[in-house]
Design an enzyme around this catalytic site. Structure first.
Site, PDB file in Angstrom:
ATOM      1  N   LYS A  13       0.841  -1.215   0.000  1.00  0.00           N
ATOM      2  CA  LYS A  13       0.000   0.000   0.000  1.00  0.00           C
ATOM      3  C   LYS A  13       0.871   1.260   0.000  1.00  0.00           C
ATOM      4  O   LYS A  13       0.661   2.171  -0.798  1.00  0.00           O
ATOM      5  CB  LYS A  13      -0.933   0.018   1.234  1.00  0.00           C
ATOM      6  CG  LYS A  13      -1.838  -1.195   1.345  1.00  0.00           C
ATOM      7  CD  LYS A  13      -2.752  -1.103   2.557  1.00  0.00           C
ATOM      8  CE  LYS A  13      -2.030  -1.144   3.894  1.00  0.00           C
ATOM      9  NZ  LYS A  13      -1.346  -2.444   4.182  1.00  0.00           N
ATOM     10  N   ARG A  88     -10.143   0.466   7.974  1.00  0.00           N
ATOM     11  CA  ARG A  88      -9.694  -0.873   8.349  1.00  0.00           C
ATOM     12  C   ARG A  88     -10.756  -1.655   9.100  1.00  0.00           C
ATOM     13  O   ARG A  88     -10.505  -2.797   9.482  1.00  0.00           O
ATOM     14  CB  ARG A  88      -8.510  -0.725   9.299  1.00  0.00           C
ATOM     15  CG  ARG A  88      -7.172  -0.954   8.689  1.00  0.00           C
ATOM     16  CD  ARG A  88      -6.195  -0.562   9.765  1.00  0.00           C
ATOM     17  NE  ARG A  88      -5.025  -1.342   9.750  1.00  0.00           N
ATOM     18  CZ  ARG A  88      -3.893  -0.964   9.182  1.00  0.00           C
ATOM     19  NH1 ARG A  88      -3.814   0.158   8.525  1.00  0.00           N
ATOM     20  NH2 ARG A  88      -2.857  -1.722   9.281  1.00  0.00           N
ATOM     21  N   ARG A 127      11.671  -5.394   5.301  1.00  0.00           N
ATOM     22  CA  ARG A 127      11.443  -3.968   5.036  1.00  0.00           C
ATOM     23  C   ARG A 127      12.393  -3.101   5.859  1.00  0.00           C
ATOM     24  O   ARG A 127      12.638  -3.353   7.021  1.00  0.00           O
ATOM     25  CB  ARG A 127      10.005  -3.600   5.384  1.00  0.00           C
ATOM     26  CG  ARG A 127       9.784  -2.072   5.335  1.00  0.00           C
ATOM     27  CD  ARG A 127       8.352  -1.678   5.353  1.00  0.00           C
ATOM     28  NE  ARG A 127       7.621  -2.219   6.465  1.00  0.00           N
ATOM     29  CZ  ARG A 127       6.291  -2.185   6.562  1.00  0.00           C
ATOM     30  NH1 ARG A 127       5.586  -1.632   5.607  1.00  0.00           N
ATOM     31  NH2 ARG A 127       5.699  -2.695   7.605  1.00  0.00           N
ATOM     32  N   ARG A 160      10.837  -1.170  11.399  1.00  0.00           N
ATOM     33  CA  ARG A 160       9.687  -0.776  12.215  1.00  0.00           C
ATOM     34  C   ARG A 160       9.549  -1.682  13.433  1.00  0.00           C
ATOM     35  O   ARG A 160       9.787  -2.875  13.347  1.00  0.00           O
ATOM     36  CB  ARG A 160       8.415  -0.850  11.358  1.00  0.00           C
ATOM     37  CG  ARG A 160       7.943   0.526  10.915  1.00  0.00           C
ATOM     38  CD  ARG A 160       6.886   0.461   9.873  1.00  0.00           C
ATOM     39  NE  ARG A 160       5.695  -0.273  10.266  1.00  0.00           N
ATOM     40  CZ  ARG A 160       4.592  -0.350   9.516  1.00  0.00           C
ATOM     41  NH1 ARG A 160       4.548   0.278   8.358  1.00  0.00           N
ATOM     42  NH2 ARG A 160       3.552  -1.029   9.921  1.00  0.00           N
ATOM     43  N   ARG A 171      -0.695  -9.046  13.329  1.00  0.00           N
ATOM     44  CA  ARG A 171      -1.278  -8.049  12.421  1.00  0.00           C
ATOM     45  C   ARG A 171      -2.039  -8.735  11.290  1.00  0.00           C
ATOM     46  O   ARG A 171      -3.102  -8.259  10.873  1.00  0.00           O
ATOM     47  CB  ARG A 171      -0.169  -7.148  11.858  1.00  0.00           C
ATOM     48  CG  ARG A 171       0.369  -6.157  12.885  1.00  0.00           C
ATOM     49  CD  ARG A 171       1.744  -5.626  12.519  1.00  0.00           C
ATOM     50  NE  ARG A 171       1.772  -4.948  11.241  1.00  0.00           N
ATOM     51  CZ  ARG A 171       2.871  -4.796  10.502  1.00  0.00           C
ATOM     52  NH1 ARG A 171       4.035  -5.270  10.914  1.00  0.00           N
ATOM     53  NH2 ARG A 171       2.809  -4.146   9.361  1.00  0.00           N
TER      54      ARG A 171
HETATM   55  P1  AP5 Z   1       4.834  -1.566   1.948  1.00  0.00           P
HETATM   56  O1  AP5 Z   1       4.492  -0.786   0.746  1.00  0.00           O
HETATM   57  O2  AP5 Z   1       5.558  -0.900   3.045  1.00  0.00           O
HETATM   58  O3  AP5 Z   1       3.539  -2.342   2.496  1.00  0.00           O
HETATM   59  P2  AP5 Z   1       2.221  -1.801   3.222  1.00  0.00           P
HETATM   60  O4  AP5 Z   1       1.065  -2.436   2.558  1.00  0.00           O
HETATM   61  O5  AP5 Z   1       2.250  -0.318   3.310  1.00  0.00           O
HETATM   62  O6  AP5 Z   1       2.426  -2.507   4.626  1.00  0.00           O
HETATM   63  P3  AP5 Z   1       2.301  -1.906   6.122  1.00  0.00           P
HETATM   64  O7  AP5 Z   1       3.060  -2.851   7.004  1.00  0.00           O
HETATM   65  O8  AP5 Z   1       2.677  -0.484   6.156  1.00  0.00           O
HETATM   66  O9  AP5 Z   1       0.796  -2.094   6.369  1.00  0.00           O
HETATM   67  P4  AP5 Z   1       0.073  -2.089   7.710  1.00  0.00           P
HETATM   68  O10 AP5 Z   1      -1.308  -1.957   7.257  1.00  0.00           O
HETATM   69  O11 AP5 Z   1       0.363  -3.250   8.573  1.00  0.00           O
HETATM   70  O12 AP5 Z   1       0.743  -0.890   8.514  1.00  0.00           O
HETATM   71  P5  AP5 Z   1       0.253   0.600   8.807  1.00  0.00           P
HETATM   72  O13 AP5 Z   1       1.449   1.447   8.864  1.00  0.00           O
HETATM   73  O14 AP5 Z   1      -0.844   0.972   7.922  1.00  0.00           O
HETATM   74  O15 AP5 Z   1       5.697  -2.840   1.456  1.00  0.00           O
HETATM   75  C1  AP5 Z   1       6.250  -3.753   2.387  1.00  0.00           C
HETATM   76  C2  AP5 Z   1       7.673  -4.170   1.934  1.00  0.00           C
HETATM   77  O16 AP5 Z   1       7.565  -4.922   0.739  1.00  0.00           O
HETATM   78  C3  AP5 Z   1       8.591  -2.992   1.635  1.00  0.00           C
HETATM   79  O17 AP5 Z   1       9.890  -3.320   2.058  1.00  0.00           O
HETATM   80  C4  AP5 Z   1       8.542  -2.873   0.101  1.00  0.00           C
HETATM   81  O18 AP5 Z   1       9.791  -2.410  -0.410  1.00  0.00           O
HETATM   82  C5  AP5 Z   1       8.272  -4.312  -0.336  1.00  0.00           C
HETATM   83  N1  AP5 Z   1       7.394  -4.378  -1.505  1.00  0.00           N
HETATM   84  C6  AP5 Z   1       6.294  -3.617  -1.771  1.00  0.00           C
HETATM   85  N2  AP5 Z   1       5.731  -3.974  -2.943  1.00  0.00           N
HETATM   86  C7  AP5 Z   1       6.481  -5.010  -3.427  1.00  0.00           C
HETATM   87  C8  AP5 Z   1       6.403  -5.805  -4.613  1.00  0.00           C
HETATM   88  N3  AP5 Z   1       5.429  -5.619  -5.519  1.00  0.00           N
HETATM   89  N4  AP5 Z   1       7.341  -6.771  -4.779  1.00  0.00           N
HETATM   90  C9  AP5 Z   1       8.335  -6.961  -3.860  1.00  0.00           C
HETATM   91  N5  AP5 Z   1       8.465  -6.232  -2.729  1.00  0.00           N
HETATM   92  C10 AP5 Z   1       7.533  -5.266  -2.512  1.00  0.00           C
HETATM   93  O19 AP5 Z   1      -0.354   0.434  10.293  1.00  0.00           O
HETATM   94  C11 AP5 Z   1       0.486   0.157  11.380  1.00  0.00           C
HETATM   95  C12 AP5 Z   1      -0.333   0.094  12.660  1.00  0.00           C
HETATM   96  O20 AP5 Z   1      -0.959   1.372  12.906  1.00  0.00           O
HETATM   97  C13 AP5 Z   1      -1.495  -0.906  12.663  1.00  0.00           C
HETATM   98  O21 AP5 Z   1      -1.078  -2.202  13.031  1.00  0.00           O
HETATM   99  C14 AP5 Z   1      -2.427  -0.277  13.693  1.00  0.00           C
HETATM  100  O22 AP5 Z   1      -1.977  -0.525  15.017  1.00  0.00           O
HETATM  101  C15 AP5 Z   1      -2.282   1.211  13.416  1.00  0.00           C
HETATM  102  N6  AP5 Z   1      -3.240   1.697  12.413  1.00  0.00           N
HETATM  103  C16 AP5 Z   1      -2.950   2.242  11.188  1.00  0.00           C
HETATM  104  N7  AP5 Z   1      -4.063   2.562  10.529  1.00  0.00           N
HETATM  105  C17 AP5 Z   1      -5.105   2.208  11.347  1.00  0.00           C
HETATM  106  C18 AP5 Z   1      -6.517   2.262  11.207  1.00  0.00           C
HETATM  107  N8  AP5 Z   1      -7.092   2.745  10.071  1.00  0.00           N
HETATM  108  N9  AP5 Z   1      -7.266   1.793  12.226  1.00  0.00           N
HETATM  109  C19 AP5 Z   1      -6.724   1.333  13.358  1.00  0.00           C
HETATM  110  N10 AP5 Z   1      -5.385   1.234  13.547  1.00  0.00           N
HETATM  111  C20 AP5 Z   1      -4.579   1.672  12.544  1.00  0.00           C
HETATM  112 MG    MG Z   2       2.404   1.070   4.906  1.00  0.00          MG
END
Ligand code: AP5
Ligand code: MG
Ligand code: ZN
Length: 215
Positions: A13, A88, A127, A160, A171
């Site tokens: 994402k 979410r 990552r 992270r 997660r």
């Molecule tokens: P990356 O693009 O970083 O993946 P992502 O989908 O953004 O993954 P996240 O871990 O950020 O998602 P998340 O939903 O768990 O975390 P968030 O920060 O939103 O890619 C991952 C890796 O893969 C990178 O190294 C990249 O280089 C590689 N990659 C990408 N695409 C690739 C491809 N096509 N091929 C190969 N490699 C690839 O949330 C964190 C925490 O915050 C949650 O757990 C929760 O506690 C809280 N939170 C956030 N939003 C909410 C909400 N709306 N409601 C409640 N709690 C929330």
């Molecule tokens: Mg992310």
């Protein structure tokens, strides 16, 4: 362009949102990034959110709904936005729908990035993120030129706190239980566009651009 990027942790994402942001000059709204900034700044919200985040749980709906409501009203969202990691839960999606209708706006599409679980774990454990400019890397799939150093700004790359394997598993479970129902939610609203998130980053971007052009 008003988009949601939907998908499990590690689906890409953030990676895709940053590419779309540059191409369309519209902001990426990542609730995860906003919460991590609050944690780093030790705000009251950040201190409370950190406990949920470190446990791999969701931060309460009212907190994230408030964040997004405020953010959508900022001037740079007028031309559009890319929501990354929000909504979410069904209550978050309902709140977003109400908020957008109050603003007289409608979503163009919800892009669902589909990736197998074993690949998600490998993406998250490998990552790395620049502590300076926030650019993302992967030790295997997108390595920096010099190990541990950001190509863009020379900053140090960090892992992270929630990218430890046991937290990742948690997660992923939370995603399956609380967020995956949004796939059907948006399919029912005819907004869902499924993309093969297993492909290389540029190919995934190409698929997204393709389906947006068709619309
Ligand atoms: P990356 O693009 O970083 O993946 P992502 O989908 O953004 O993954 P996240 O871990 O950020 O998602 P998340 O939903 O768990 O975390 P968030 O920060 O939103 O890619 C991952 C890796 O893969 C990178 O190294 C990249 O280089 C590689 N990659 C990408 N695409 C690739 C491809 N096509 N091929 C190969 N490699 C690839 O949330 C964190 C925490 O915050 C949650 O757990 C929760 O506690 C809280 N939170 C956030 N939003 C909410 C909400 N709306 N409601 C409640 N709690 C929330
Ligand atoms: Mg992310
Ligand atoms: Zn950097």
């Amino acid at each position: 362009m008003k988009l949601i990027l939907l998908g499990p942790p590690g689906a890409g994402k953030g990676t895709q949102a940053k590419m779309l942001m540059e191409r369309f000059a519209i902001p990426q709204i990542s609730t995860g990034d906003i919460l991590r900034a609050a944690v780093a700044n030790r705000t009251e919200m950040g201190i409370r959110a950190k406990e949920y985040m470190d446990a791999g749980a969701l931060v309460p709906d009212q907190v994230v709904i408030g964040i997004v409501r405020d953010r959508l009203q900022e001037a740079d969202c007028e031309r559009g936005f890319i929501l990354d990691g929000f909504p979410r839960t069904v209550p978050q999606a309902d709140a977003l729908r109400r908020e957008l209708s109050l603003l007289g706006r409608e979503l163009d599409a919800v892009v669902s990035l589909e990736v197998d679980v074993d690949v998600l774990v490998e993406r998250l454990t490998g990552r790395r993120t620049c502590g300076g400019c926030g650019r993302g890397f992967h030790v295997r799939f997108d390595p920096p030129r010099v190990s541990g150093v950001c190509d863009a700004c020379g900053g140090a790359l960090v892992q992270r706190d929630d990218d430890r394997e046991e937290t990742i598993r948690q997660r992923l479970q939370v995603y399956a239980a609380q967020t995956a129902p949004l796939v059907d939610y948006y399919r029912g609203q005819k907004l869902l566009r499924e993309v093969d998130g297993m492909a290389a980053m540029n190919e995934v971007q190409g698929q997204i651009l393709g389906l947006l052009a068709v619309k």
